[in-house]
Each structure stands twice: as C-alpha cells, then as structure tokens.
Motif scaffolding. Sequence first.
Motif, PDB file in Angstrom:
ATOM      1  N   THR A 281      41.079  54.371  41.068  1.00  0.00           N
ATOM      2  CA  THR A 281      39.955  55.288  41.243  1.00  0.00           C
ATOM      3  C   THR A 281      38.718  54.579  41.803  1.00  0.00           C
ATOM      4  OG1 THR A 281      39.054  54.956  39.004  1.00  0.00           O
ATOM      5  CG2 THR A 281      40.762  56.662  39.286  1.00  0.00           C
ATOM      6  N   ALA A 282      37.913  55.366  42.509  1.00  0.00           N
ATOM      7  CA  ALA A 282      36.637  54.843  43.009  1.00  0.00           C
ATOM      8  C   ALA A 282      35.691  54.546  41.855  1.00  0.00           C
ATOM      9  CB  ALA A 282      35.998  55.862  43.956  1.00  0.00           C
ATOM     10  N   GLU A 283      35.834  55.300  40.758  1.00  0.00           N
ATOM     11  CA  GLU A 283      34.951  55.105  39.600  1.00  0.00           C
ATOM     12  C   GLU A 283      35.135  53.724  38.987  1.00  0.00           C
ATOM     13  OE1 GLU A 283      35.349  59.529  40.075  1.00  0.00           O
ATOM     14  OE2 GLU A 283      36.680  57.787  40.259  1.00  0.00           O
ATOM     15  N   TRP A 284      36.390  53.275  38.891  1.00  0.00           N
ATOM     16  CA  TRP A 284      36.612  51.927  38.343  1.00  0.00           C
ATOM     17  C   TRP A 284      36.058  50.866  39.280  1.00  0.00           C
ATOM     18  CZ3 TRP A 284      36.770  48.697  34.699  1.00  0.00           C
ATOM     19  CH2 TRP A 284      37.189  47.385  34.931  1.00  0.00           C
ATOM     20  N   LYS A 285      36.301  51.000  40.563  1.00  0.00           N
ATOM     21  CA  LYS A 285      35.804  50.012  41.517  1.00  0.00           C
ATOM     22  C   LYS A 285      34.292  49.910  41.440  1.00  0.00           C
ATOM     23  CE  LYS A 285      35.923  48.647  46.381  1.00  0.00           C
ATOM     24  NZ  LYS A 285      36.389  48.977  47.742  1.00  0.00           N
ATOM     25  N   GLU A 286      33.623  51.049  41.363  1.00  0.00           N
ATOM     26  CA  GLU A 286      32.156  51.055  41.284  1.00  0.00           C
ATOM     27  C   GLU A 286      31.667  50.373  40.011  1.00  0.00           C
ATOM     28  OE1 GLU A 286      28.466  54.296  41.049  1.00  0.00           O
ATOM     29  OE2 GLU A 286      30.490  54.953  41.584  1.00  0.00           O
ATOM     30  N   ALA A 287      32.282  50.705  38.868  1.00  0.00           N
ATOM     31  CA  ALA A 287      31.864  50.113  37.588  1.00  0.00           C
ATOM     32  C   ALA A 287      32.130  48.617  37.572  1.00  0.00           C
ATOM     33  CB  ALA A 287      32.610  50.791  36.448  1.00  0.00           C
ATOM     34  N   ALA A 288      33.273  48.207  38.105  1.00  0.00           N
ATOM     35  CA  ALA A 288      33.627  46.786  38.110  1.00  0.00           C
ATOM     36  C   ALA A 288      32.667  45.983  38.971  1.00  0.00           C
ATOM     37  CB  ALA A 288      35.066  46.620  38.596  1.00  0.00           C
ATOM     38  N   GLU A 289      32.453  46.434  40.189  1.00  0.00           N
ATOM     39  CA  GLU A 289      31.618  45.677  41.114  1.00  0.00           C
ATOM     40  C   GLU A 289      30.160  45.643  40.665  1.00  0.00           C
ATOM     41  OE1 GLU A 289      32.307  47.144  45.057  1.00  0.00           O
ATOM     42  OE2 GLU A 289      34.320  46.216  45.168  1.00  0.00           O
ATOM     43  N   ALA A 290      29.725  46.687  39.992  1.00  0.00           N
ATOM     44  CA  ALA A 290      28.343  46.702  39.480  1.00  0.00           C
ATOM     45  C   ALA A 290      28.127  45.639  38.424  1.00  0.00           C
ATOM     46  CB  ALA A 290      28.008  48.077  38.908  1.00  0.00           C
ATOM     47  N   ASN A 291      29.210  45.199  37.806  1.00  0.00           N
ATOM     48  CA  ASN A 291      29.123  44.175  36.763  1.00  0.00           C
ATOM     49  C   ASN A 291      29.669  42.828  37.230  1.00  0.00           C
ATOM     50  OD1 ASN A 291      28.247  45.396  33.936  1.00  0.00           O
ATOM     51  ND2 ASN A 291      29.381  46.959  35.062  1.00  0.00           N
ATOM     52  N   GLY A 292      29.771  42.652  38.546  1.00  0.00           N
ATOM     53  CA  GLY A 292      30.154  41.361  39.094  1.00  0.00           C
ATOM     54  C   GLY A 292      31.629  41.071  39.097  1.00  0.00           C
ATOM     55  N   LEU A 293      32.470  42.070  38.807  1.00  0.00           N
ATOM     56  CA  LEU A 293      33.914  41.854  38.804  1.00  0.00           C
ATOM     57  C   LEU A 293      34.494  42.034  40.204  1.00  0.00           C
ATOM     58  CD1 LEU A 293      35.209  43.771  35.650  1.00  0.00           C
ATOM     59  CD2 LEU A 293      34.761  41.333  35.863  1.00  0.00           C
ATOM     60  N   ILE A 294      35.571  41.290  40.473  1.00  0.00           N
ATOM     61  CA  ILE A 294      36.374  41.494  41.668  1.00  0.00           C
ATOM     62  C   ILE A 294      37.606  42.267  41.215  1.00  0.00           C
ATOM     63  CG2 ILE A 294      37.709  40.368  43.481  1.00  0.00           C
ATOM     64  CD1 ILE A 294      35.814  37.929  43.070  1.00  0.00           C
ATOM     65  N   THR A 295      37.863  43.432  41.805  1.00  0.00           N
ATOM     66  CA  THR A 295      38.978  44.270  41.353  1.00  0.00           C
ATOM     67  C   THR A 295      40.315  43.688  41.817  1.00  0.00           C
ATOM     68  OG1 THR A 295      38.676  45.695  43.281  1.00  0.00           O
ATOM     69  CG2 THR A 295      37.615  46.383  41.239  1.00  0.00           C
ATOM     70  N   VAL A 296      41.204  43.487  40.850  1.00  0.00           N
ATOM     71  CA  VAL A 296      42.555  42.971  41.103  1.00  0.00           C
ATOM     72  C   VAL A 296      43.496  43.652  40.119  1.00  0.00           C
ATOM     73  CG1 VAL A 296      44.048  40.938  41.148  1.00  0.00           C
ATOM     74  CG2 VAL A 296      41.644  40.694  41.759  1.00  0.00           C
ATOM     75  N   TRP A 297      44.671  44.096  40.586  1.00  0.00           N
ATOM     76  CA  TRP A 297      45.636  44.716  39.685  1.00  0.00           C
ATOM     77  C   TRP A 297      46.890  43.861  39.543  1.00  0.00           C
ATOM     78  CZ3 TRP A 297      46.571  47.790  35.855  1.00  0.00           C
ATOM     79  CH2 TRP A 297      47.882  48.168  35.565  1.00  0.00           C
ATOM     80  N   ARG A 298      47.282  43.610  38.304  1.00  0.00           N
ATOM     81  CA  ARG A 298      48.615  43.125  37.953  1.00  0.00           C
ATOM     82  C   ARG A 298      49.017  43.888  36.703  1.00  0.00           C
ATOM     83  NH1 ARG A 298      46.457  38.083  39.514  1.00  0.00           N
ATOM     84  NH2 ARG A 298      47.628  37.049  41.178  1.00  0.00           N
ATOM     85  N   GLY A 299      50.219  44.426  36.677  1.00  0.00           N
ATOM     86  CA  GLY A 299      50.631  45.209  35.520  1.00  0.00           C
ATOM     87  C   GLY A 299      52.091  45.037  35.193  1.00  0.00           C
ATOM     88  N   GLY A 300      52.445  45.348  33.946  1.00  0.00           N
ATOM     89  CA  GLY A 300      53.839  45.312  33.529  1.00  0.00           C
ATOM     90  C   GLY A 300      54.453  43.925  33.617  1.00  0.00           C
ATOM     91  N   GLU A 301      55.677  43.867  34.120  1.00  0.00           N
ATOM     92  CA  GLU A 301      56.399  42.594  34.178  1.00  0.00           C
ATOM     93  C   GLU A 301      55.676  41.553  35.019  1.00  0.00           C
ATOM     94  OE1 GLU A 301      60.377  43.235  35.478  1.00  0.00           O
ATOM     95  OE2 GLU A 301      60.964  44.407  33.711  1.00  0.00           O
ATOM     96  N   ALA A 302      55.044  41.986  36.099  1.00  0.00           N
ATOM     97  CA  ALA A 302      54.318  41.045  36.950  1.00  0.00           C
ATOM     98  C   ALA A 302      53.162  40.407  36.190  1.00  0.00           C
ATOM     99  CB  ALA A 302      53.799  41.752  38.200  1.00  0.00           C
ATOM    100  N   PHE A 303      52.490  41.198  35.349  1.00  0.00           N
ATOM    101  CA  PHE A 303      51.385  40.662  34.564  1.00  0.00           C
ATOM    102  C   PHE A 303      51.905  39.728  33.477  1.00  0.00           C
ATOM    103  CE2 PHE A 303      48.026  41.390  31.180  1.00  0.00           C
ATOM    104  CZ  PHE A 303      47.100  40.543  31.769  1.00  0.00           C
TER     105      PHE A 303
END
Length: 325
Positions: A281-303
């Motif tokens: 979602t755009a909402e997560w990207k906005e919240a993350a970047e506003a707090n200095g985070l770089i958005t990256v996804w890893r989930g499930g077995e890969a994580f």
Amino acid sequence: MSYTRKLLAGAILATGLTATSAITASAAECIAPADPGGGWDFTCRTVGRLLTELGLEEGSVQVTNMPGGVGAVAFANVAGKRADDGDVLVATSTVGVTQIAQGKYPGGIDVMRWVGMLGTDVGVIVVPADSEYETVDDLLNTLKADPTSVPVAGSSGAGGWDHIRLLMLADEAGMDDDAYKAIRWVQFDGGSPAVTQMLGGQVGAVSTDLGEIAGFVESGDIRIIAALSDDPIPAFPDAPTAKAQGYDVTGYNWRGFYTGGDVSDAEYQAWVEELKSLFDTAEWKEAAEANGLITVWRGGEAFEAYVAEQAKQMEDISRSIGVIQ
C-alpha cells in the motif's frame, strides 16, 4: 483472529495444509518488547494502526509494551505461554537477532516462526545540536585520544547491534581492540530514552536507528554526524554518511515480526499474506519513509532463511570483536 485472516487461513487450509489448532476469531495483538517511543513500539503502533485503517484487521490491534532484556522478556513470554497463539505478532529487528546470536535470549531462532520484514532502518550516530563534535571525525578522534572520555549510549547492551555499529566505526578509525573495548557504553531501553538522557548531559553521543529518534532530528534538538547507509537518507538528505567521510561502515536494522513456534501453518501464512498486503500500500510507504525507513519486503520462508543467515553473520561479527568466545 480477524475476519480477513480467518478467511485467508481457511483458504490455506483448503489447499491441504494442516493446522495444529482450531481457528477462532479474536483480536490481534502486537507485542513491542520495549517501552513506548522506541523502534519496536513504532513498528507495532504504525503497522497495527494501518492494518485497522486499511480494513486488513476488523478491529483495533492491541499494542502491548513488554520491555526487558532487549526483547528477551517478550521472547520468553511468547515461547513459554503463547507459542501456539496465532493472533500474536512480536516486533523485532536486527537488534533482536543479534541478541539471539549471542545467546542472550532463552532459545535460538528456531523457537519462533519469522513472519516478515517491511522495511529497514538506518543506523545513525547523533549528538546534541550544540555539541562540540561537528563531524564523526571529531568524535572518533576524541575517543582515539581517550576511549573513556565520551560515554556513548544506545538501545542495546554491550555487544548489541547499536554497540557493534559504534565499534565498527572505531575499528575503521584505526583504534585497536583494547582501545575500542574501553569505550564507555551506556544501555537504555530504546533510542528515544537514550537521546533524552543525552540532551540531559548524561552521555555525549548516541548510536541508534533513525526511526527511533527522527522527531528529535526534525525538531533540531540533535544532529546526525554519521548515517550508516550506502546513500544519503531520503528523509534527511543533508545528513552525512559515514562512507562520505571516509569510513566504510553501514549499519541497517530491518523491522519485522515473529510469532510463536507452534502457530499453525495456516495462521502463519495468513499473517504473511496480510503483512504483504500492507507492504503493497501507498499508506505503508508514506509512513515508513516519513520515519526514515527504506521499504523492503521479505516474508515467509524467504524471511526465515534471511534471519538464519543474519544470525550466523551476527555471531561471526560478535566473535571477531571479542563479544563472545
């Protein structure tokens, strides 16, 4: 379990996966293993709020602060009392995995199921706005002259990820093992409390994650003298990187979640799918970047594979600097 996750879990069960317990509807809970104001608290509260606002959870996500042992108390609580509770997520990060790799939690990474990461925080070295240390060179040169002269704080104990990042800089600056081990390190339960104490004159600098203390930077109370990233931070492009100042050091801290080791495959996979939906979602990207985070996804077995790899890396680094034998 929320209605959305209940449907997801039911669909996953229909594909042939088995669950270890019946799937019932109940409220989701996110455990932040620290006091309010830190990075784990931010992770729980921001993700929980967005899950509700975006309709991925049918009700409010309860956030429970459970500080102690840099995450060890929450880890022990879930392992001992809620190992099969599919409604619980626990916020964690590189800091937590480092503690596990050093044997400071009551169990290894295999005790939990690692759900996913949504972004990565950037390590920073910060000082008060009126500090005499204008650059990271100034701070490191002072520590080289007398390692005990400047107490430095962070949200991990001696040998934790915040501390290791400082020692990596000290090593790059040419300090030998005995010298950088003599640096006075002070632990607080979160980056925000560490900065508050720094502003009160208790310590001279803080090594932590930008996401924990971005508000202090925005207010002008503190300055970043080194961002431990490959490139300038989008939210604070004027903050100098350590690399740009001649120190080949990076220190990222991913933000993610685990759940109990006995949670069913269906419930586990439902959480993976729900967090991936949030990530997109755009909402997560906005919240993350506003707090200095770089958005990256890893989930499930890969994580889970990534966490295992990082635990081994943290163990190797800890041995190389003498934190563990």
